[in-house]
Design an enzyme around this catalytic site. Structure first.
Site, short mmCIF file in Angstrom:
data_model
loop_
_atom_site.label_atom_id
_atom_site.label_comp_id
_atom_site.label_asym_id
_atom_site.label_seq_id
_atom_site.Cartn_x
_atom_site.Cartn_y
_atom_site.Cartn_z
N GLU A 13 -3.75 -4.73 -8.66
CA GLU A 13 -4.10 -4.48 -7.25
C GLU A 13 -4.73 -3.10 -7.13
OE1 GLU A 13 -2.58 -2.77 -3.19
OE2 GLU A 13 -2.50 -2.05 -5.28
N CYS A 55 -5.24 4.33 -7.13
CA CYS A 55 -6.46 4.00 -6.40
C CYS A 55 -7.26 5.22 -6.01
CB CYS A 55 -6.11 3.21 -5.14
SG CYS A 55 -5.18 4.16 -3.91
N ARG A 112 -4.88 -4.65 6.08
CA ARG A 112 -4.74 -3.90 4.83
C ARG A 112 -5.45 -4.67 3.71
NH1 ARG A 112 -1.02 -0.15 3.05
NH2 ARG A 112 -0.72 -0.01 0.80
N ARG A 146 -7.10 -5.43 0.32
CA ARG A 146 -7.03 -4.90 -1.03
C ARG A 146 -7.70 -5.89 -1.99
NH1 ARG A 146 -6.06 -1.02 1.38
NH2 ARG A 146 -4.37 0.51 1.14
#
Length: 460
Positions: free
Chosen positions: A109, A70, A153, A155
Site C-alpha cells: 500500500e 510514502c 482516502r 490509496r
C-alpha cells in the site's frame, strides 16, 4: 496462511488478515512506542530496523504485507522518491525479503502519487523489479468510500502472486451508505477545541460566505491574495520580471507595489508566486507557472472583479486581524457545492493548501499530522478525537481501547498521544485491507463480507 508485517505501525495489515484467520509470524516497526504497542496488542515483539533484519532467521511465510514509507512519493512531501535520504531505499529492502523467501503472495500500500511520480518512471521501475522476481502484478486505486466507509482516502494497492490465475479485486459496495456522523462519539474521553486564532479565521470566512448572493457562484479553491492583484502570471512570473518591473503592478489584496520598498516587494506577492516551477532555467522569458496555478489565479481574480463592491470592504475588515495575515488561512476550499453557504454541520481541515470545508457525510483523509491537523467538526465545536480516528481507520476491536488509556500512553515515554494521531494518519485502513485480502487470497467465488456496522459493534 502465514504472513509478515513490514513497516507495521499500529498493525493494520495484522488486524485485517487476522480477521480472516491468517497468522502473523514476523513484524518490523522502527518507532519504539509503536513497537511496544504492537507487542502489547498482538503478542509479537517486532524487529526495529528492516535494514538490519536477518533474513535467514525469519520464519517461513506465505504473504508479505507492507505499507512502505510514502513520504518520498507523496504530493505533500518532497517527492524525492528513491533519493529520499531515509525512506528512499525501503522498496529495495522490501524486495530483498521477496527474493530471499519467495512468498506466494504480497500485498503493498502507498499513496496514489506513487503511480505518477517522476512521470511514471518510478512505478515502471518498481513494477519491472517485482515482475523480475517472478510475480504477476496488479494495482488499483481504492478509497474507503468504495466500501461504505466514510473517509475520503484514496490509496494505491499493489498485489502480487506467483500463481498464473488472474488477480481478483473486490467489487465496490455503495448500497447502504454510512455517514461520518455515525462515527462521531457522543461523549468522547478526551477532546481538543479550536484555538482562538482559528476561531477568528473561521469567523472571517463565515463573513465572506454571508456576502455571496448566489450559492452556486462560489469557486474553489479561492485564493484571496489575488483579490485586487495585477502582477503578471499567465505568460511570465514575478520571479522572472524582477522587483524593478513589479513596481508597475499591484500585489496581494491590491497593494500598490510602487509604494513598497524594494526589499519588501516579494513580501507583498503571494508565497506561491515567488518562484517558477522550472529549476535551473537560464532564459527568464521562459519561466512560467504550471497550468493549474494559472487557472486558480485567473478564477480568483475573475471572482473578485464580479464581486468587488463587497469584497473590498471584506478585505479591509479581515486584514485588521493579525491571524488572517497568515498565507495558508487566506486560501479557502469549498467542497460543498449546492449547499447553503455556511460552516454549520461541516468538516473543516486546516491544511497548507488552505482552509478546507467538506460535507459531514465523508471525513477528510486522516493524514500524518498532529491532532490540530485533524478534521474539525463544526456541529460539535471540536476536532476529531483519537477514538473516532480509530473507528474511521477500521481499528474496531476491543483490544485497541488500550490506546485511549492515558496512563498507558504515559508509560511509553511520549509527552502526549500526538504520535498516535500521526500513526493513524500513516496507517492502512483495516476495513479496506480486509476486503481486498478476502477476495485476493480466497479461492471461493462466493465471498460474503462482514458489514462495517457489524465490525464496529466489536468494540463500540
Amino acid at each position: 496462511m502465514k504472513f509478515i508485517d513490514l513497516f507495521a505501525g499500529l498493525g493494520g495489515f495484522h488486524t485485517a488478515l487476522g480477521r480472516l484467520g491468517h497468522k502473523c509470524v514476523y513484524a518490523c516497526e522502527i518507532d519504539p512506542a509503536l513497537n511496544k504497542i504492537y507487542e502489547d496488542i498482538y503478542g509479537i515483539q517486532p524487529d526495529f530496523d528492516i535494514s538490519k533484519a536477518d533474513l535467514k532467521k525469519i520464519p517461513e511465510y506465505d504473504i508479505l504485507c507492507a505499507g512502505f514509507p510514502c513520504q518520498p512519493f507523496s504530493k505533500a512531501g518532497s517527492q524525492s522518491g528513491f533519493n529520499h535520504k531515509v525512506a528512499g531505499d525501503m522498496f529495495d529492502k522490501l524486495c530483498s525479503f521477496l527474493e530471499a523467501h519467495r512468498p506466494k503472495f504480497f500485498f503493498l500500500e502507498n499513496v496514489p502519487n506513487l503511480l505518477t511520480h517522476d512521470k511514471g518512471f518510478t512505478w515502471l521501475y518498481m513494477k519491472s523489479k517485482l515482475e523480475g522476481l517472478g510475480y504477476s502484478i496488479s494495482q488499483d486505486l481504492i478509497s474507503p468510500t468504495d466500501f461504505n466507509v466514510p473517509q475520503t482516502r484514496q490509496r494505491v494497492y499493489i498485489l502480487g502472486s506467483t500463481d498464473d490465475d488472474p488477480i481478483r479485486w473486490p467489487v465496490p459496495e455503495i448500497k447502504n451508505k454510512i455517514s461520518a456522523k455515525d462515527f462521531i462519539v457522543e461523549k468522547p474521553s478526551k477532546i481538543k477545541r479550536l484555538s482562538k486564532d482559528k476561531r477568528i479565521v473561521l469567523k472571517i470566512w463565515e463573513d465572506f460566505l454571508s456576502q455571496i448572493n448566489n450559492k452556486n457562484s462560489i469557486i474553489s479553491p479561492l485564493w484571496s491574495m489575488e483579490f485586487g492583484a495585477t502582477y503578471p502570471y499567465e505568460e511570465t512570473t514575478p520571479f522572472a520580471i524582477g522587483q524593478k518591473k513589479l513596481k508597475k503592478y499591484k500585489g496581494s489584496f491590491g497593494v500598490n507595489l510602487s509604494e513598497v520598498e524594494d526589499d519588501k516587494i516579494f513580501k507583498n506577492i503571494p508565497p506561491y508566486a515567488h518562484y517558477s516551477n522550472r529549476k535551473n532555467e537560464s532564459d527568464e522569458k521562459k519561466l512560467k507557472f504550471p497550468d493549474w496555478k494559472i487557472q486558480f489565479i485567473r478564477k480568483s481574480r475573475d471572482f473578485y472583479k464580479r464581486n468587488k463592491n463587497w469584497i473590498d470592504p471584506w478585505i479591509k475588515r479581515s486584514l485588521k486581524h493579525e491571524q488572517f495575515k497568515i498565507a495558508t488561512y487566506q486560501k479557502f476550499e469549498w467542497n460543498c457545492h449546492g449547499d447553503e453557504l455556511r460552516l454549520k454541520d461541516k468538516f473543516i481541515s486546516f491544511r497548507s493548501s488552505g482552509v478546507r470545508v467538506k460535507r459531514i457525510d465523508n471525513s477528510p483523509t486522516l493524514v500524518n499530522l498532529s491532532s490540530s491537523g485533524l478534521p474539525y467538526i463544526t456541529s460539535e465545536k471540536r476536532y476529531f478525537t483519537l477514538e473516532e480516528c480509530l473507528k474511521l481507520q477500521g481499528f474496531h476491536e476491543k483490544k485497541f481501547k488500550i490506546l485511549l488509556d492515558e496512563s498507558y500512553i504515559n508509560k511509553l515515554n511520549r509527552e502526549s498521544d500526538a504520535f498516535l494521531f500521526r500513526a493513524l494518519g500513516n496507517a492502512v485502513n483495516v476495513d479496506v485491507i480486509e476486503k481486498i485480502a478476502e477476495t485476493f487470497l480466497s479461492k471461493s467465488k462466493n465471498i460474503v463480507f462482514r458489514s462495517i456496522k457489524q465490525q464496529m459493534s466489536l468494540i463500540y
